[in-house]
Structure formats: C-alpha cells, structure tokens
Design a protein around this motif. Structure first.
Motif, PDB file in Angstrom:
ATOM      1  N   LEU A   1      -9.173   0.156   0.439  1.00  0.00           N
ATOM      2  CA  LEU A   1      -7.718   0.318   0.314  1.00  0.00           C
ATOM      3  C   LEU A   1      -7.216   0.109  -1.112  1.00  0.00           C
ATOM      4  O   LEU A   1      -6.033   0.286  -1.384  1.00  0.00           O
ATOM      5  N   GLY A   2      -8.107  -0.286  -2.005  1.00  0.00           N
ATOM      6  CA  GLY A   2      -7.707  -0.502  -3.392  1.00  0.00           C
ATOM      7  C   GLY A   2      -7.033  -1.850  -3.607  1.00  0.00           C
ATOM      8  O   GLY A   2      -6.160  -1.973  -4.449  1.00  0.00           O
ATOM      9  N   LEU A   3      -7.449  -2.871  -2.856  1.00  0.00           N
ATOM     10  CA  LEU A   3      -6.817  -4.178  -2.956  1.00  0.00           C
ATOM     11  C   LEU A   3      -7.470  -5.101  -3.992  1.00  0.00           C
ATOM     12  O   LEU A   3      -6.978  -6.193  -4.214  1.00  0.00           O
ATOM     13  N   SER A   4      -8.552  -4.663  -4.603  1.00  0.00           N
ATOM     14  CA  SER A   4      -9.171  -5.478  -5.652  1.00  0.00           C
ATOM     15  C   SER A   4      -8.887  -4.826  -7.008  1.00  0.00           C
ATOM     16  O   SER A   4      -8.638  -3.619  -7.083  1.00  0.00           O
TER      17      SER A   4
ATOM     18  N   LEU B   1       0.814  -1.215   0.000  1.00  0.00           N
ATOM     19  CA  LEU B   1       0.000   0.000   0.000  1.00  0.00           C
ATOM     20  C   LEU B   1       0.849   1.268   0.000  1.00  0.00           C
ATOM     21  O   LEU B   1       0.457   2.287  -0.566  1.00  0.00           O
ATOM     22  N   ASN B   2       2.004   1.222   0.637  1.00  0.00           N
ATOM     23  CA  ASN B   2       2.863   2.409   0.705  1.00  0.00           C
ATOM     24  C   ASN B   2       3.390   2.828  -0.663  1.00  0.00           C
ATOM     25  O   ASN B   2       3.864   3.944  -0.825  1.00  0.00           O
ATOM     26  N   LYS B   3       3.278   1.961  -1.648  1.00  0.00           N
ATOM     27  CA  LYS B   3       3.667   2.322  -3.015  1.00  0.00           C
ATOM     28  C   LYS B   3       2.596   3.156  -3.704  1.00  0.00           C
ATOM     29  O   LYS B   3       2.853   3.761  -4.742  1.00  0.00           O
ATOM     30  N   ASN B   4       1.408   3.198  -3.120  1.00  0.00           N
ATOM     31  CA  ASN B   4       0.287   3.947  -3.680  1.00  0.00           C
ATOM     32  C   ASN B   4       0.320   5.378  -3.141  1.00  0.00           C
ATOM     33  O   ASN B   4       0.352   5.588  -1.937  1.00  0.00           O
ATOM     34  N   SER B   5       0.284   6.341  -4.025  1.00  0.00           N
ATOM     35  CA  SER B   5       0.355   7.751  -3.604  1.00  0.00           C
ATOM     36  C   SER B   5      -0.884   8.210  -2.836  1.00  0.00           C
ATOM     37  O   SER B   5      -0.846   9.212  -2.148  1.00  0.00           O
ATOM     38  N   LYS B   6      -1.970   7.476  -2.936  1.00  0.00           N
ATOM     39  CA  LYS B   6      -3.205   7.871  -2.249  1.00  0.00           C
ATOM     40  C   LYS B   6      -3.274   7.372  -0.809  1.00  0.00           C
ATOM     41  O   LYS B   6      -4.132   7.773  -0.046  1.00  0.00           O
ATOM     42  N   ILE B   7      -2.376   6.480  -0.413  1.00  0.00           N
ATOM     43  CA  ILE B   7      -2.367   5.943   0.946  1.00  0.00           C
ATOM     44  C   ILE B   7      -1.653   6.918   1.876  1.00  0.00           C
ATOM     45  O   ILE B   7      -0.581   7.416   1.557  1.00  0.00           O
ATOM     46  N   ILE B   8      -2.292   7.191   3.020  1.00  0.00           N
ATOM     47  CA  ILE B   8      -1.710   8.101   4.010  1.00  0.00           C
ATOM     48  C   ILE B   8      -1.658   7.402   5.370  1.00  0.00           C
ATOM     49  O   ILE B   8      -2.208   6.308   5.545  1.00  0.00           O
ATOM     50  N   ARG B   9      -1.037   8.034   6.322  1.00  0.00           N
ATOM     51  CA  ARG B   9      -0.877   7.461   7.668  1.00  0.00           C
ATOM     52  C   ARG B   9      -2.227   7.119   8.295  1.00  0.00           C
ATOM     53  O   ARG B   9      -2.352   6.141   9.026  1.00  0.00           O
TER      54      ARG B   9
END
Length: 150
Positions: free
Chosen positions: A117-120, A34-42
């Motif tokens: 989280l965008g996992l699909s 997920l950390n590779k995705n720019s939309k994921i935040i803390r």
C-alpha cells in the motif's frame, strides 16, 4: 469501448462493522491517508481491511503479553489415581507465550501489506519513481505506443 477511471472510486473511509475495536479505529485513518494517493483504487479496500485486521490481532496479542509476560511457567501436575486429588505440582520450566507468535505473525503481515500500500518510506519512494521517468529525454509509454501504432 469506454475507458473506466479506477481512481475515482477510492477506499471507503468508514470501517467495516466486523473489524475489531483496534482495527475500527485505525481503518478510517489509513483509508483517508491512502485516498490522497493517486495510485490507490477501490480494489485496494481488501488490503486495507486485511491490514487493519492484522493490526487488531497485533494489539490483542501485545496486551496479552503485557498481562502474562513473554514466557509462562509450566508445571507438571501429578494426580492420585484413587481419588483424583493433586499429589504434587512440580515446576518443569518455561515456554514462550503463544501470543508472542501471534503478535509476530500479525506484525509480519502488516509489514507485507504496508509495503504493497506504500505505507513505508521505501515503498512510497518506489511508488513515486513509477510516476516520473528516469531520464527526461526518455519517451513516455503513451508516446512509445503512439509511435508503435502509426
């Protein structure tokens, strides 16, 4: 007013100590992805923890079903009122293993959180659509706001 960059602080890749054994193994893998995705935040850390916790419950329930089966035999036991000894134990049918409902509930929760989280594949494509405008001639939101405030 200073602008805060929420993308700098990502989801920690060390699993929380309170997660179960399956969740602890999954957490760093999901966080790194997920950390590779720019939309994921803390702030998404909570969702990752919840996802891994649901996965832990799923695996435990699945193991229980593997050991005890999807359904369990139910017996009606008659006890003597005089001495408390078992007089008879009669088979009365089957019931669904309660672990099946736990497994199903946790799988539903994982699917729900996974979409967030965008996992699909579908969720990932929707997140990618947010990045690019539908029409190349269309102004970006920033350009529209600049024009509006002129």
């Amino acid at each position: 007013m200073t602008k805060v960059d929420l993308t700098v602080s990502k989801v920690p890749e060390t699993s929380p100590k309170w997660l179960g054994k399956y969740g602890k193994v999954l957490y760093p893998k999901i966080a790194a992805y997920l950390n590779k995705n720019s939309k994921i935040i803390r702030a998404d850390e909570y969702l990752v923890q919840e996802y891994c916790s649901a996965y832990d419950i799923y695996r435990i329930a699945y193991a229980d079903i593997q050991e005890h089966g999807i359904q369990q035999a139910v017996y009606k036991t008659a006890v003597s009122p005089l001495d408390g000894s078992v007089v008879s134990r009669d088979f009365s049918g089957y019931r669904k293993n309660p672990a099946y409902q736990m497994m199903s509930d946790s799988l539903s929760k994982m699917n729900q959180i996974g979409r967030e989280l965008g996992l699909s594949p579908k969720a990932r494509s929707q997140m990618m659509e947010l990045n690019s405008p539908n029409d190349k001639n269309e102004e970006s939101v920033d350009d529209q706001l600049k024009e509006f405030f002129k």
